[in-house]
Design a protein around this motif. Structure first.
Motif, mmCIF file in Angstrom:
data_model
loop_
_atom_site.group_PDB
_atom_site.id
_atom_site.type_symbol
_atom_site.label_atom_id
_atom_site.label_comp_id
_atom_site.label_asym_id
_atom_site.label_seq_id
_atom_site.Cartn_x
_atom_site.Cartn_y
_atom_site.Cartn_z
ATOM 1 N N GLN A 237 0.787 -1.233 0.000
ATOM 2 C CA GLN A 237 0.000 0.000 0.000
ATOM 3 C C GLN A 237 0.819 1.282 0.000
ATOM 4 O O GLN A 237 0.279 2.352 -0.293
ATOM 5 C CB GLN A 237 -0.949 0.007 1.213
ATOM 6 N N LEU A 238 2.093 1.216 0.356
ATOM 7 C CA LEU A 238 2.913 2.427 0.413
ATOM 8 C C LEU A 238 4.033 2.367 -0.616
ATOM 9 O O LEU A 238 4.498 1.295 -0.983
ATOM 10 C CB LEU A 238 3.518 2.613 1.806
ATOM 11 N N ALA A 239 4.459 3.543 -1.042
ATOM 12 C CA ALA A 239 5.575 3.633 -1.991
ATOM 13 C C ALA A 239 6.204 5.013 -1.878
ATOM 14 O O ALA A 239 5.643 5.933 -1.271
ATOM 15 C CB ALA A 239 5.094 3.375 -3.423
ATOM 16 N N GLY A 240 7.391 5.146 -2.451
ATOM 17 C CA GLY A 240 8.041 6.441 -2.530
ATOM 18 C C GLY A 240 8.394 7.048 -1.186
ATOM 19 O O GLY A 240 8.814 6.358 -0.258
ATOM 20 N N LYS A 241 8.187 8.355 -1.058
ATOM 21 C CA LYS A 241 8.606 9.088 0.136
ATOM 22 C C LYS A 241 7.864 8.634 1.384
ATOM 23 O O LYS A 241 8.442 8.593 2.477
ATOM 24 C CB LYS A 241 8.389 10.586 -0.080
ATOM 25 N N ARG A 242 6.593 8.313 1.235
ATOM 26 C CA ARG A 242 5.822 7.867 2.404
ATOM 27 C C ARG A 242 6.428 6.603 3.006
ATOM 28 O O ARG A 242 6.481 6.444 4.231
ATOM 29 C CB ARG A 242 4.370 7.614 2.005
ATOM 30 N N LYS A 243 6.892 5.738 2.152
ATOM 31 C CA LYS A 243 7.513 4.499 2.621
ATOM 32 C C LYS A 243 8.842 4.792 3.318
ATOM 33 O O LYS A 243 9.153 4.215 4.368
ATOM 34 C CB LYS A 243 7.734 3.575 1.420
ATOM 35 N N LEU A 244 9.637 5.695 2.746
ATOM 36 C CA LEU A 244 10.911 6.071 3.347
ATOM 37 C C LEU A 244 10.702 6.732 4.706
ATOM 38 O O LEU A 244 11.411 6.430 5.674
ATOM 39 C CB LEU A 244 11.685 7.010 2.424
ATOM 40 N N ILE A 245 9.717 7.613 4.780
ATOM 41 C CA ILE A 245 9.444 8.301 6.047
ATOM 42 C C ILE A 245 9.050 7.299 7.125
ATOM 43 O O ILE A 245 9.519 7.368 8.271
ATOM 44 C CB ILE A 245 8.338 9.364 5.854
ATOM 45 N N LEU A 246 8.190 6.353 6.777
ATOM 46 C CA LEU A 246 7.769 5.342 7.746
ATOM 47 C C LEU A 246 8.952 4.494 8.191
ATOM 48 O O LEU A 246 9.131 4.239 9.392
ATOM 49 C CB LEU A 246 6.685 4.459 7.141
ATOM 50 N N GLY A 247 9.778 4.047 7.232
ATOM 51 C CA GLY A 247 10.919 3.202 7.581
ATOM 52 C C GLY A 247 11.890 3.894 8.516
ATOM 53 O O GLY A 247 12.306 3.329 9.546
ATOM 54 N N PHE A 248 12.268 5.123 8.191
ATOM 55 C CA PHE A 248 13.199 5.858 9.049
ATOM 56 C C PHE A 248 12.575 6.213 10.395
ATOM 57 O O PHE A 248 13.265 6.254 11.420
ATOM 58 C CB PHE A 248 13.686 7.124 8.336
#
Length: 386
Positions: free
Chosen positions: A239-250
């Motif tokens: 369901q997530l990709a791009g910047k939203r995914k990076l923000i969640l991971g970090f």
């Protein structure tokens, strides 16, 4: 801690689920967890937890966190594996799922146990003459029955690091049985029903016979936490990709850093702290979830192939590292200087890597190859162990 395993997969599975099956981050976590345990046991065996250096003290205190990483990762991987396959249609499907787990774990473990007995026979042959019913202990170890052995008073198998396999195999039997839920309930209910049953299982420990010391230990709660984490990873990947995914991971990793730095007395005030292992189980879930979310970024790191390989051989690393540590100490003695310690540790690392590679190539891979030849539709899923 096991190597890349193949499971049956639907030819119609979604791309998001297919990506879950090949998360490189799970391999990196397996490698990290294995070497945390290696360094922890090095400090224990060589220095009796009295290492003067700060890094030695760090691994002495925190290296056993690798086991909690492994257990949470087991829940993650089993959840991803089950969600990537069609629901079971009969009891036989659940049996096949368990059989794959057994075939994956048992050969390398049995070979390591036999070699360990030969190793002890060379070092201390008198042990076998004074040990009562050692043949029964060998049988119990091979069948993952947690009985006290004649090397220590704990309920460990003869190859003592195999105590984690007693937990893993208990979880594998349960998770395979839980597939029966899919015969009677919608597949979307499998995760909550499985988590609920795993949380309730320790309350039935008086009926578990010799396994009461497995399901009754707080560390058993790492498995339902792993199942929940695996479900979350699957959702994020789809369901997530791009910047939203990076923000969640970090963000998850930042939360893990903060939690790891918080004083244990403060963490002990967390709600449900017993189920969270005083915060350590939650920490493991945050690390795994954060790295899995950043998986696409991790694939671009230089030298990533080395860490992938360390993940491949991590099960054998876990099984054989004690051979290396004890062997080096028996031959060269306990180091008395910094340079002696560096030399001892270098030898241990080199021998552990050599034994791990040999075990993976000549024991693990042949079984993987035999199984892959009989499966028509497979998808690679890295499975974890104790």
């Amino acid at each position: 801690m096991t190597a890349t395993t193949k499971i049956e997969s639907s030819s119609t599975q979604t791309p998001a689920i297919a990506r879950n099956n090949n998360l490189l981050s799970l391999q990196l976590i397996r490698a990290l967890a294995a070497w945390l345990v290696v360094f922890h046991h090095y400090v224990q065996i060589v220095h009796n937890f009295a290492c003067p250096s700060w890094i030695g003290q760090f691994f002495g205190r925190n290296g056993n966190f690798g086991v909690q990483l492994f257990f949470v990762l087991s829940g993650v991987v089993m959840t991803i594996a089950i969600k990537s396959r069609p629901p079971v249609s009969c009891l036989r499907d659940a049996g096949k799922f368990l059989t794959r787990r057994l075939r994956r774990i048992i050969p390398a473990y049995w070979v390591a146990t036999i070699l360990f007995l030969a190793f002890i026979w060379q070092l201390k042959p008198a042990t076998f003459s004074v040990a009562p019913n050692w043949g029964g202990h060998v049988l119990a170890s091979g069948l993952f029955i947690p009985l006290p052995n004649f090397f220590c008073n704990a309920s460990h198998p003869l190859l003592t690091v195999g105590w984690t396999l007693n937990f893993e195999m208990t979880f594998y039997v349960f998770i395979s049985a839980s597939l029966i839920f899919q015969l009677f309930f919608p597949q979307k209910l499998w995760v909550p029903l499985t988590i609920l049953c795993l949380l309730l299982l320790p309350r039935l420990r008086e009926f578990a016979g010799p396994w009461h010391n497995v399901v009754g230990k707080p560390i058993f709660y790492t498995f339902p936490i792993g199942v929940a984490t695996g479900y979350g990873i699957s959702r994020v990947q789809s369901q997530l990709a791009g910047k939203r995914k990076l923000i969640l991971g970090f963000s998850l990793l930042a939360f893990a850093v903060v939690l790891g730095c918080v004083d244990r007395n403060t963490v002990s005030k967390l709600p449900f702290r017993f189920y969270l292992g005083e915060g350590d189980f939650l920490l493991a879930a945050l690390i795994i979830g954060g790295l899995a979310t950043l998986d696409e970024l991790l694939t671009r790191l230089p030298g990533i192939a080395l860490f992938r390989r360390l993940g491949d051989i991590s099960y054998s690393t876990y099984l054989y590292h004690v051979f290396a540590i004890v062997g080096v100490v028996e031959v060269f003695g306990h180091p008395s200087s910094l340079w002696g310690d560096i030399g001892c540790l270098t030898l241990v690392i080199g021998i552990t890597l050599a034994l791990s590679e040999a075990s993976f190539r000549f024991v693990e891979q042949p079984w993987l190859s035999r199984r892959s030849g009989s499966d028509a539709h497979t998808a690679k899923v890295p499975t974890s162990l104790a």
